[in-house]
Design an enzyme around this catalytic site. Structure first.
Site, PDB file in Angstrom:
ATOM      1  N   CYS A  70       0.941  -1.124  -0.030  1.00  0.00           N
ATOM      2  CA  CYS A  70      -0.073   0.033   0.102  1.00  0.00           C
ATOM      3  C   CYS A  70       0.977   1.271  -0.085  1.00  0.00           C
ATOM      4  CB  CYS A  70      -1.063   0.016   1.235  1.00  0.00           C
ATOM      5  SG  CYS A  70      -1.767   1.458   1.493  1.00  0.00           S
ATOM      6  N   CYS A 177      -0.257   3.760  -7.061  1.00  0.00           N
ATOM      7  CA  CYS A 177      -1.258   3.030  -5.996  1.00  0.00           C
ATOM      8  C   CYS A 177      -1.604   1.799  -6.471  1.00  0.00           C
ATOM      9  CB  CYS A 177      -2.544   3.892  -6.063  1.00  0.00           C
ATOM     10  SG  CYS A 177      -3.901   2.929  -5.048  1.00  0.00           S
TER      11      CYS A 177
END
Length: 261
Positions: A70, A177
């Site tokens: 992440c 991302c």
């Protein structure tokens, strides 16, 4: 060998699939807290608290390494995660692949969440690794959420909006991302210009998977027998892969090749 991965939601699937490709014999633990999605708009303190909870749930299964799959958690919580878990548990963060993208000479676009776009963290990476290269930061509001929900129409809208902000001459796109890697080919189709040079996409999944193996002194062995198990933790509780995960190739791969524990 056991490799754990953590994220707010299903963005960890790409790195988990990369681990499975490199070491089909590795047990894989996926730890997330999808009810707290998205982490991007949260304060750094809130992200750190939630990341620690998700990481500790994974650590309870005694993995050999933990991948923080992440970008937001890596930006805000990596020091706290390492302070809590290392040296007993190596922690591998996720950094946008700006360096290899810039090595191609540019122009480069970096697709990221609105919170990451323009952040001191991302600007620092651009200064360090992309000096002299034309870089466009592209915010992608709603794209991670749409991927998490497997909302096809919302994914298309978010990608189209980001593509409009991406200069036509861009030769490489950094997927800033982890969720975006699950829709990489749709991003390619939206940005690729007819008759232009083939667009290069730069994700982080393969790099973090390889780094996790290096940290624990292991080598890739894609020919190893596919006997690695899969454990899914949602807010610390054992579960199965969410239905949305199975709409992506990476989720279907993990389910198909992982024997029951």
């Amino acid at each position: 060998m056991k490799i754990a991965l953590m994220d707010s939601g299903i963005g960890l699937l790409a790195a988990a699939a990369a681990v499975r490709h490199l070491r089909p014999d590795a047990d894989v633990v996926l730890s997330s807290a999808p009810e707290s999605m998205p982490w991007g708009p949260r304060t750094p303190e809130d992200v750190t608290e939630r990341a620690l909870a998700v990481a500790e749930a994974a650590a309870a299964h005694r993995p050999d390494a933990l991948i923080v799959a992440c970008n937001t958690a890596s930006v805000h919580a990596l020091p706290a995660l390492r302070a809590r878990l290392e040296p007993e548990l190596p922690v591998i963060g996720t950094v946008p692949a700006i360096k290899p993208a810039a090595a191609g000479g540019g122009p480069v676009a970096i697709w990221a969440t609105p919170a990451t776009t323009g952040s001191p963290y991302q600007r620092g990476l651009i200064r360090e690794f992309a000096a002299g290269v034309t870089v466009t930061e592209v915010p992608c509001p709603g794209l991670a959420d749409a991927v998490e929900q497997a909302d096809e129409a919302a994914v298309d809208r978010a990608i189209a909006a980001a593509a409009e902000l991406t200069p036509h001459e861009v030769r490489a796109v950094v997927l800033g991302c982890t969720h975006y890697e699950l829709v990489a080919e749709r991003i390619r189709e939206a940005v690729q210009q007819p008759g232009g040079a083939p667009l290069v996409l730069h994700g982080s999944a393969g790099a973090v998977a390889a780094q996790a193996l290096r940290r624990i002194g292991e080598r890739p062995a894609p020919e190893a027998p596919a006997r690695g198990t899969l454990t899914v933790l949602l807010s610390g509780r054992e579960a199965t892969l969410p239905a949305a995960a199975l709409t992506y190739d990476e989720g279907r791969l993990l389910q198909a090749v992982s024997p029951a524990r």
